[in-house]
Design a protein around this motif. Structure first.
Motif, PDB file in Angstrom:
ATOM      1  N   ALA A 626       0.819  -1.211   0.000  1.00  0.00           N
ATOM      2  CA  ALA A 626       0.000   0.000   0.000  1.00  0.00           C
ATOM      3  C   ALA A 626       0.854   1.262   0.000  1.00  0.00           C
ATOM      4  O   ALA A 626       0.330   2.374  -0.080  1.00  0.00           O
ATOM      5  N   GLY A 627       2.170   1.067   0.089  1.00  0.00           N
ATOM      6  CA  GLY A 627       3.067   2.211   0.100  1.00  0.00           C
ATOM      7  C   GLY A 627       3.140   2.928   1.428  1.00  0.00           C
ATOM      8  O   GLY A 627       3.594   4.075   1.500  1.00  0.00           O
ATOM      9  N   ASN A 628       2.714   2.264   2.487  1.00  0.00           N
ATOM     10  CA  ASN A 628       2.685   2.896   3.807  1.00  0.00           C
ATOM     11  C   ASN A 628       3.880   2.544   4.681  1.00  0.00           C
ATOM     12  O   ASN A 628       4.004   3.055   5.796  1.00  0.00           O
ATOM     13  N   ALA A 629       4.723   1.652   4.226  1.00  0.00           N
ATOM     14  CA  ALA A 629       5.914   1.299   5.004  1.00  0.00           C
ATOM     15  C   ALA A 629       6.991   2.351   4.807  1.00  0.00           C
ATOM     16  O   ALA A 629       7.168   2.868   3.705  1.00  0.00           O
ATOM     17  N   VAL A 630       7.702   2.692   5.858  1.00  0.00           N
ATOM     18  CA  VAL A 630       8.774   3.677   5.785  1.00  0.00           C
ATOM     19  C   VAL A 630      10.053   3.081   6.363  1.00  0.00           C
ATOM     20  O   VAL A 630      10.007   2.143   7.164  1.00  0.00           O
ATOM     21  N   GLU A 631      11.182   3.623   5.949  1.00  0.00           N
ATOM     22  CA  GLU A 631      12.467   3.159   6.454  1.00  0.00           C
ATOM     23  C   GLU A 631      12.503   3.215   7.976  1.00  0.00           C
ATOM     24  O   GLU A 631      12.162   4.241   8.578  1.00  0.00           O
ATOM     25  N   GLY A 632      12.900   2.111   8.611  1.00  0.00           N
ATOM     26  CA  GLY A 632      13.017   2.077  10.057  1.00  0.00           C
ATOM     27  C   GLY A 632      11.793   1.530  10.775  1.00  0.00           C
ATOM     28  O   GLY A 632      11.836   1.304  11.985  1.00  0.00           O
ATOM     29  N   MET A 633      10.672   1.314  10.062  1.00  0.00           N
ATOM     30  CA  MET A 633       9.475   0.734  10.693  1.00  0.00           C
ATOM     31  C   MET A 633       9.786  -0.694  11.153  1.00  0.00           C
ATOM     32  O   MET A 633      10.454  -1.444  10.442  1.00  0.00           O
ATOM     33  N   MET A 634       9.278  -1.070  12.325  1.00  0.00           N
ATOM     34  CA  MET A 634       9.601  -2.378  12.883  1.00  0.00           C
ATOM     35  C   MET A 634       8.351  -3.106  13.359  1.00  0.00           C
ATOM     36  O   MET A 634       7.371  -2.487  13.766  1.00  0.00           O
ATOM     37  N   SER A 635       8.397  -4.435  13.321  1.00  0.00           N
ATOM     38  CA  SER A 635       7.314  -5.271  13.832  1.00  0.00           C
ATOM     39  C   SER A 635       7.842  -6.689  14.023  1.00  0.00           C
ATOM     40  O   SER A 635       8.786  -7.106  13.333  1.00  0.00           O
ATOM     41  N   TYR A 636       7.217  -7.419  14.934  1.00  0.00           N
ATOM     42  CA  TYR A 636       7.524  -8.841  15.083  1.00  0.00           C
ATOM     43  C   TYR A 636       6.635  -9.623  14.124  1.00  0.00           C
ATOM     44  O   TYR A 636       5.415  -9.460  14.104  1.00  0.00           O
ATOM     45  N   ASP A 637       7.257 -10.469  13.280  1.00  0.00           N
ATOM     46  CA  ASP A 637       6.532 -11.286  12.310  1.00  0.00           C
ATOM     47  C   ASP A 637       6.170 -12.611  12.973  1.00  0.00           C
ATOM     48  O   ASP A 637       7.038 -13.454  13.237  1.00  0.00           O
ATOM     49  N   THR A 638       4.872 -12.784  13.243  1.00  0.00           N
ATOM     50  CA  THR A 638       4.431 -13.988  13.943  1.00  0.00           C
ATOM     51  C   THR A 638       4.393 -15.211  13.037  1.00  0.00           C
ATOM     52  O   THR A 638       4.264 -16.338  13.533  1.00  0.00           O
ATOM     53  N   THR A 639       4.515 -15.003  11.726  1.00  0.00           N
ATOM     54  CA  THR A 639       4.526 -16.137  10.802  1.00  0.00           C
ATOM     55  C   THR A 639       5.875 -16.833  10.806  1.00  0.00           C
ATOM     56  O   THR A 639       5.970 -18.062  10.879  1.00  0.00           O
ATOM     57  N   CYS A 642      10.268 -13.757  13.831  1.00  0.00           N
ATOM     58  CA  CYS A 642      11.480 -12.934  13.916  1.00  0.00           C
ATOM     59  C   CYS A 642      11.084 -11.467  13.969  1.00  0.00           C
ATOM     60  O   CYS A 642       9.997 -11.085  13.519  1.00  0.00           O
ATOM     61  N   MET A 643      11.965 -10.669  14.555  1.00  0.00           N
ATOM     62  CA  MET A 643      11.789  -9.230  14.530  1.00  0.00           C
ATOM     63  C   MET A 643      12.157  -8.747  13.132  1.00  0.00           C
ATOM     64  O   MET A 643      13.196  -9.113  12.587  1.00  0.00           O
ATOM     65  N   LYS A 644      11.297  -7.907  12.521  1.00  0.00           N
ATOM     66  CA  LYS A 644      11.570  -7.414  11.175  1.00  0.00           C
ATOM     67  C   LYS A 644      11.679  -5.892  11.172  1.00  0.00           C
ATOM     68  O   LYS A 644      11.011  -5.205  11.952  1.00  0.00           O
ATOM     69  N   ILE A 645      12.532  -5.412  10.262  1.00  0.00           N
ATOM     70  CA  ILE A 645      12.687  -3.982  10.050  1.00  0.00           C
ATOM     71  C   ILE A 645      12.519  -3.712   8.565  1.00  0.00           C
ATOM     72  O   ILE A 645      12.943  -4.508   7.725  1.00  0.00           O
TER      73      ILE A 645
END
Length: 660
Positions: A626-639, A642-645
């Motif tokens: 959707a074009g909403n991700a920005v450099e440095g955004m972080m989240s834990y991927d439950t699939t 792992c921690m993702k950046i």
């Protein structure tokens, strides 16, 4: 707090700051920008000005960052001539360019045999040459010699709020200096052509100050997102990062209707299906001609055609875009629309009647030229005549397709990799020649061969001084390398040839010098790539590559900081921000969070954990797509657990304390 946690928070802060820095930095580049000539791709960062030719003078930016100048009025006195390419650097005599700071940009303008030049350093603007040609005489105080100028009380000579490092592009023409900033602003300093671009008229006051260009829409908002600005003595043309075109000044066109004078930037319609890559202009007297090169290699032209500069086979004015075309079989080139063009160079810096012309290069390294041949500037047979597109103009023998390549002239089989159209001559660079080619009128050292002669060259001659122009790989195709201070460079990563095995490396620009055997662990410095003997390709000239260290703050994201030990600096680095559940904050006998060294944020609890956003891989992809991700955004991927950046256009697992 252990080192991994500290590094984790350090990266959060650095990547967020880097994202903000990128927005401020815009599309600026530093050093030698290789996005130019035959390798030009990204319209937002193309370097137009590694070669600048005016009527009888030229400035070149070399790969090491130095600017060299030669020709009429080029000496530091402003009246003498430099007959060989001379570094614009502090010195003595005619080469006494005594400035402060590091050179950043250059510009030039001419009117017939009078020339004036500008150098922008980290300290500000310096000007020299014939007065009132590029810069108003009142600004230079009628001083022709090399000297720093101030404008409207600003010591660095730049517009209010603009520092030297903010300048992305600096364009010059007769009585015209225009700059584009890293943030996309367009500024004009002019005393010709009614092209201030902000609705003001030319007068003794307005001619001495910078003008921020505005558009002609309701309320006249400022023109934003500009990445390139070109023009002539009477009009200007701008390209934005969104692919829009604007023009203003005298005798301007907008792909609809007759030419008119425009006090504000007016949008120019883009041809259907075209994605702008480069823009350019040329003029005959006050009549304007426009060029638009699309990303797919198609070229469009519009406007005055009195010198046949539009290349459409006529000399009739065109108020809408047309396409240049070959009118007769030349060599193995059939008739029809010219295609696959990668570079354009119109005569844009010079003010002289009947010199509207352009040269272009195609993706197979062939040159075409058309328009005015005044002073034999195209290398065509008749001076002063106007020509439809000529294939490899100025070549040694137009009818001979079999003569082997000679280094001292241009053959139809040669590969042209750069071209710059001047006011009375054209300069080009071809593969396998350390020297540049020159065609047209030679006078006052304009050929750069150390001679003060007055002659005409109808064909390109390469009996000139050597140049290593930024963006021109004479040998194999390579790229510069950046490394961290504790790393070694790997020259294998520099090679961009289809067959890397054909490339060999030397410490000097001499194919007969010893071949470097270990190229995977080289120190910072300069190296030269040559085609190997076994390749059967030309070994006369090599391609220079520079291995240099990253400069802190010199790029949006510092790739070296991710590898620094989180405890570097030890007890000297206090953590200044913290959140604690252990009731330590505010106690008079506590040194918390300062006692937690080498962190940006301290989190403490003995009963609760720190939980970041938790999303599935599919949910993260929705944000990205959707074009909403920005450099440095972080989240834990439950699939994938792992921690993702989010970095460089994708989500990446952050499993180690290093760059993602």
């Amino acid at each position: 707090m252990n080192n991994y946690i500290k590094t984790f928070f350090t990266l959060i802060l650095l990547l967020n700051l880097s994202s903000k820095a990128y927005k401020a930095q815009g599309f600026c580049t530093s050093g030698c920008n290789d996005n130019t000539y035959i390798d030009s791709t990204d319209p937002n960062t193309i370097e137009y000005d590694n070669l600048i030719s005016v009527f009888h003078a030229t400035i070149a930016k070399e790969k090491d960052g130095n600017f060299k100048i030669w020709g009429q009025n080029t000496s530091s006195t402003g009246s003498g001539d430099l007959e060989s390419p001379t570094v614009i650097a502090p010195g003595s005599g005619y080469g006494n360019f005594n400035y402060v700071g590091t050179p950043l940009r250059v510009a030039a303008g001419s009117s017939s045999t009078s020339h004036q030049f500008a150098l922008l350093t980290t300290d500000g603007l310096y000007v020299w040459g014939v007065n009132n040609i590029l810069i108003n005489s009142a600004i230079t105080n009628f001083n022709a010699a090399f000297a720093k100028i101030s404008i409207n009380g600003k010591a660095d000579g730049l517009p209010a709020g603009v520092a030297p490092a903010d300048v992305k592009m600096m364009f010059g023409s007769f009585r015209t200096l225009a700059i584009v900033t890293c943030s996309g602003e367009a500024w004009v300093l002019s005393s010709n052509g009614e092209k201030n671009g902000d609705g003001t008229v030319q007068n003794s006051a307005n001619n001495l100050i910078w003008h921020r260009v505005k558009t002609d829409v309701a309320g006249n908002p400022k023109l934003e997102n500009v990445v390139a600005m070109r023009g002539t003595p009477n009009a200007l043309f701008a390209l934005t990062s969104t692919g829009k075109l604007y023009t203003w000044g005298t005798g301007t066109y907008n792909n609809s209707g007759a030419a008119t004078t425009r006090a504000y930037a007016t949008e120019v319609s883009v041809p259907a299906g075209a994605v702008p890559k480069m823009i350019g202009m040329t003029q005959n007297q006050t009549k304007q001609s426009y060029y638009l090169l699309a990303a797919n290699g198609k070229l469009y032209s519009m406007g005055d055609n009195s010198n046949r500069q539009l290349g459409d086979g006529t000399d009739l004015e065109k108020t809408v875009w047309v396409q240049p075309k070959n009118m007769e079989v030349q060599g193995n080139e059939g008739v029809g629309i010219l295609e696959n063009i990668v570079w354009i160079s119109p005569n844009e810096h010079s003010n002289y009647v009947d010199t509207a012309a352009i040269n272009v290069i195609t993706n197979n390294n062939k040159q075409w030229g058309w328009g005015s041949n005044k002073g034999y500037m195209l290398g065509a047979a008749l001076s002063g005549s106007n020509y439809d597109p000529i294939y490899m103009p100025g070549r040694y023998n137009p009818d001979d397709l079999s003569v082997p390549d000679l280094l001292s002239d241009l053959e139809i089989t040669d590969q042209v990799i750069a071209v710059e159209t001047g006011g009375h001559a054209t300069i080009n660079i071809k593969k396998c020649s350390k020297s540049f080619g020159y065609v047209g009128h030679i006078t006052n050292g304009s050929m750069g061969n150390g001679q003060d002669i007055d002659e005409i060259y109808l064909r390109y001659s390469y009996l000139t001084d050597e140049l290593n122009v930024c963006g021109t790989d004479l040998g194999p195709k390579i790229q510069n390398l950046k490394i961290c201070t504790y790393q070694k460079g790997d020259l294998n990563n520099s090679i961009q040839e289809a067959l890397p095995s054909e490339v060999e490396w030397h410490a000097t620009n001499d194919p007969n010098s010893p071949i470097l055997t270990d190229i995977s662990t080289v120190a910072s410095g300069t190296y030269y790539a040559f085609f190997s003997v076994a390749s059967g390709k030309c070994r006369e000239a090599g391609s220079m590559v520079t291995v240099s260290y990253y400069v802190p703050g010199g790029q949006a994201v510092d790739p070296c900081v991710c590898f620094n030990d989180a405890v570097t600096g030890g007890a000297n680095n206090d953590t200044k921000l913290g959140i604690t559940l252990l009731k330590r904050a505010g106690k008079t006998d506590s040194n918390w969070p300062m006692a937690r060294k080498s962190g940006h944020i301290a989190l403490e609890s003995n009963t609760k954990g720190f939980v970041v956003t938790r999303l599935t891989t599919a949910q993260l992809d929705v944000i990205k797509n959707a074009g909403n991700a920005v450099e440095g955004m972080m989240s834990y991927d439950t699939t994938v657990n792992c921690m993702k950046i989010y970095s460089d256009g994708d989500w990446k697992c952050f499993n180690t304390p290093s760059c993602p």
